[in-house]
Design an enzyme around this catalytic site. Structure first.
Site, PDB file in Angstrom:
ATOM      1  N   LYS A 273       2.640  31.971 -60.439  1.00  0.00           N
ATOM      2  CA  LYS A 273       1.209  32.304 -60.474  1.00  0.00           C
ATOM      3  C   LYS A 273       0.613  32.525 -59.079  1.00  0.00           C
ATOM      4  O   LYS A 273      -0.318  33.292 -58.911  1.00  0.00           O
ATOM      5  CB  LYS A 273       0.428  31.205 -61.201  1.00  0.00           C
ATOM      6  CG  LYS A 273       0.658  31.255 -62.706  1.00  0.00           C
ATOM      7  CD  LYS A 273      -0.348  30.383 -63.433  1.00  0.00           C
ATOM      8  CE  LYS A 273      -0.253  30.588 -64.938  1.00  0.00           C
ATOM      9  NZ  LYS A 273       0.935  29.924 -65.521  1.00  0.00           N
TER      10      LYS A 273
ATOM     11  N   GLU B 206     -10.741  31.056 -64.785  1.00  0.00           N
ATOM     12  CA  GLU B 206     -10.652  30.266 -66.010  1.00  0.00           C
ATOM     13  C   GLU B 206      -9.281  29.611 -66.008  1.00  0.00           C
ATOM     14  O   GLU B 206      -8.346  30.126 -65.395  1.00  0.00           O
ATOM     15  CB  GLU B 206     -10.803  31.164 -67.243  1.00  0.00           C
ATOM     16  CG  GLU B 206      -9.521  31.844 -67.740  1.00  0.00           C
ATOM     17  CD  GLU B 206      -8.909  32.836 -66.758  1.00  0.00           C
ATOM     18  OE1 GLU B 206      -9.651  33.394 -65.929  1.00  0.00           O
ATOM     19  OE2 GLU B 206      -7.681  33.053 -66.823  1.00  0.00           O
TER      20      GLU B 206
ATOM     21  N   SER C 267      10.400  31.000 -64.292  1.00  0.00           N
ATOM     22  CA  SER C 267       8.986  31.149 -63.881  1.00  0.00           C
ATOM     23  C   SER C 267       8.385  29.905 -63.242  1.00  0.00           C
ATOM     24  O   SER C 267       7.493  30.011 -62.404  1.00  0.00           O
ATOM     25  CB  SER C 267       8.135  31.587 -65.072  1.00  0.00           C
ATOM     26  OG  SER C 267       8.225  30.676 -66.139  1.00  0.00           O
TER      27      SER C 267
HETATM   28  C1  LIG Z   1       1.419  30.188 -66.827  1.00  0.00           C
HETATM   29  C2  LIG Z   1       2.877  30.151 -66.934  1.00  0.00           C
HETATM   30  C3  LIG Z   1       3.588  31.035 -67.799  1.00  0.00           C
HETATM   31  C4  LIG Z   1       2.902  32.001 -68.723  1.00  0.00           C
HETATM   32  O1  LIG Z   1       2.117  32.980 -68.120  1.00  0.00           O
HETATM   33  P1  LIG Z   1       2.578  34.489 -68.003  1.00  0.00           P
HETATM   34  O2  LIG Z   1       1.358  35.205 -67.540  1.00  0.00           O
HETATM   35  O3  LIG Z   1       3.019  34.944 -69.363  1.00  0.00           O
HETATM   36  O4  LIG Z   1       3.682  34.548 -67.027  1.00  0.00           O
HETATM   37  C5  LIG Z   1       4.977  30.978 -67.809  1.00  0.00           C
HETATM   38  N1  LIG Z   1       5.655  30.088 -67.047  1.00  0.00           N
HETATM   39  C6  LIG Z   1       5.014  29.233 -66.219  1.00  0.00           C
HETATM   40  C7  LIG Z   1       5.824  28.288 -65.415  1.00  0.00           C
HETATM   41  C8  LIG Z   1       3.616  29.221 -66.143  1.00  0.00           C
HETATM   42  O5  LIG Z   1       3.003  28.363 -65.327  1.00  0.00           O
END
Ligand SMILES: *Cc1c(COP(=O)(O)O)cnc(C)c1O
Length: 391
Positions: free
Chosen positions: A89, A111, A377
């Site tokens: 993010k 948000e 992610s």
């Molecule tokens: C917020 C988040 C997501 C989901 O958000 P996307 O916009 O779909 O990427 C996925 N993995 C992690 C670790 C997150 O913090």
């Protein structure tokens, strides 16, 4: 067929900017300036500098030996979990705060649902010395205290949204209300590839550094700059958009999106948008969303707070609709199993969101020479409270 955004802000039939008139000046200012600003060489220099020295990029592309042996393919992990603040993010919030500065904005609003995007926003506001207000549903404030405290420590003001179900969509409404009332000095940092054009494209571009790095990293590892498959989990879709971006038009690459099935697709407790959703307008974009017969948004459910979203970004709605993307549905139970398996096999505790991407592996027909990239992610430290019940 094109899988990227067109001049009008659409991905196939999805996207656009379905905004109330009072929001028009804000969104129009962004639409007119985002490409010029983000493609400017000074902007790029500063963005790259911060990604390298503050975020810690490039993130490694790690060959996961034991996971590869288990599933019979060459599996690589793109380590977004090693970024500062623990997930992808931050790539987007760094990009947007630099943009806000160049637009002369003094105040940042955001948000947040689980608080991850709120923390990433509060982080870059502290970095730049900018005022930060994060809207969060009152129920989420109760559920996500550690992230609330993190944001406060970073100097942000967390404002409770007390209307409706007191969750993410109500926080979004409050943020939009704020933006309407403060059109000149405030920038609204949206946390995923959702919302009105140009947000989906802007966020996808900032996150596209993920696939840009995958290309040269795979070249080093494998002698070619694309994998056979890329797997990413999808909440709104920003980490997936970043991991897919430079492969959208390369049909040799299978794009695999893992959506949260929750307790099961037909359980009524799910967030599997492409399976259960229909076209409609959510947060000012035409997309797929879960709704009742008369168009009310259905409350989504997933064990992972970051995937708990009733819609999906327009890029992904189009990837689904066109058949370019392969959408897989992962239950809470399978995500948990995958989370424990990856921890034991690789010594990496993934976020519960990310565990959905790993859980897809067992559904795929893999060949030994297949090169598979999983976008890792985020890290799982934040999920320990949930995981503790299962250890
Ligand atoms: C917020 C988040 C997501 C989901 O958000 P996307 O916009 O779909 O990427 C996925 N993995 C992690 C670790 C997150 O913090």
């Amino acid at each position: 067929m094109s899988y990227n955004v067109d001049k009008k802000g659409y991905y196939g039939q999805f996207g656009g900017a379905y905004i109330p008139e009072m929001l028009y000046p804000n969104v129009e200012e962004l639409r007119k300036s985002y490409l010029e600003i983000s493609e400017d060489s000074e902007f790029k220099k500063e963005f790259d500098y911060l990604l390298k020295h503050y975020v810690g990029r490039p993130s490694p592309l790690y060959f996961a030996k034991r996971l590869s042996e288990k599933y019979g393919a060459k599996i690589y992990l793109k380590r977004e979990d090693l970024n500062h603040t623990g997930a992808h993010k931050i790539n987007n919030t760094i990009g947007q705060i630099l943009l806000a500065q160049r637009l002369g904005k003094k105040r940042i609003i955001a948000e947040t649902g689980a608080g991850q995007h709120g923390v990433a926003t509060a982080t870059v506001c502290a970095l730049m010395g900018m005022e930060c207000i994060v809207y969060m549903g009152a129920v989420d404030i109760e559920r996500q205290q550690p992230n609330v405290k993190r944001m406060q420590m970073l100097g942000a003001k967390v404002v409770a949204a007390e209307s409706g179900s007191k969750t993410l969509k109500d926080a979004t409404n409050e943020a939009i209300r704020d933006w309407i009332n403060n059109p000149t000095d405030t920038h609204y940092i949206i946390g995923s590839v959702v919302g009105p054009h140009p947000y989906p494209d802007m966020v996808a571009r900032f996150q596209s550094v993920i696939s840009e790095e995958i290309k040269w990293q795979l070249m080093e590892h494998e002698g070619r700059d694309y994998p056979d498959k890329v797997i990413a989990c999808v909440g709104g879709g920003s980490n997936a958009a970043g991991a897919f971006y430079h492969f959208l038009d390369n049909e040799n690459v299978e794009l695999i999106a893992a959506e949260p099935a929750g307790l099961g697709i037909n359980s009524g407790k799910t967030a599997a948008t492409t399976k259960k959703g229909k076209p409609g307008v959510l947060h000012a974009a035409k997309t797929l969303l879960m709704q009742t017969e008369d168009g009310q948004v259905v409350e989504p459910y997933s064990i992972s707070a970051g995937l708990d979203y009733p819609g999906i970004g327009p890029m992904h709605a189009h990837l689904f609709d066109s058949g370019r993307g392969n959408f897989e549905y992962v239950t809470d139970e399978d995500a948990l199993k995958a989370c424990f398996e990856v921890s034991k096999l690789e010594g990496i505790i993934p976020a519960l969101e990310t565990a959905h991407a790993f859980a897809v592996l067992k559904n795929l027909e893999l060949k030994k020479e297949d090169v598979v990239v999983i976008n890792l992610s985020g890290r799982g430290d934040k999920d320990l409270g949930t995981l503790m019940k299962y250890i």
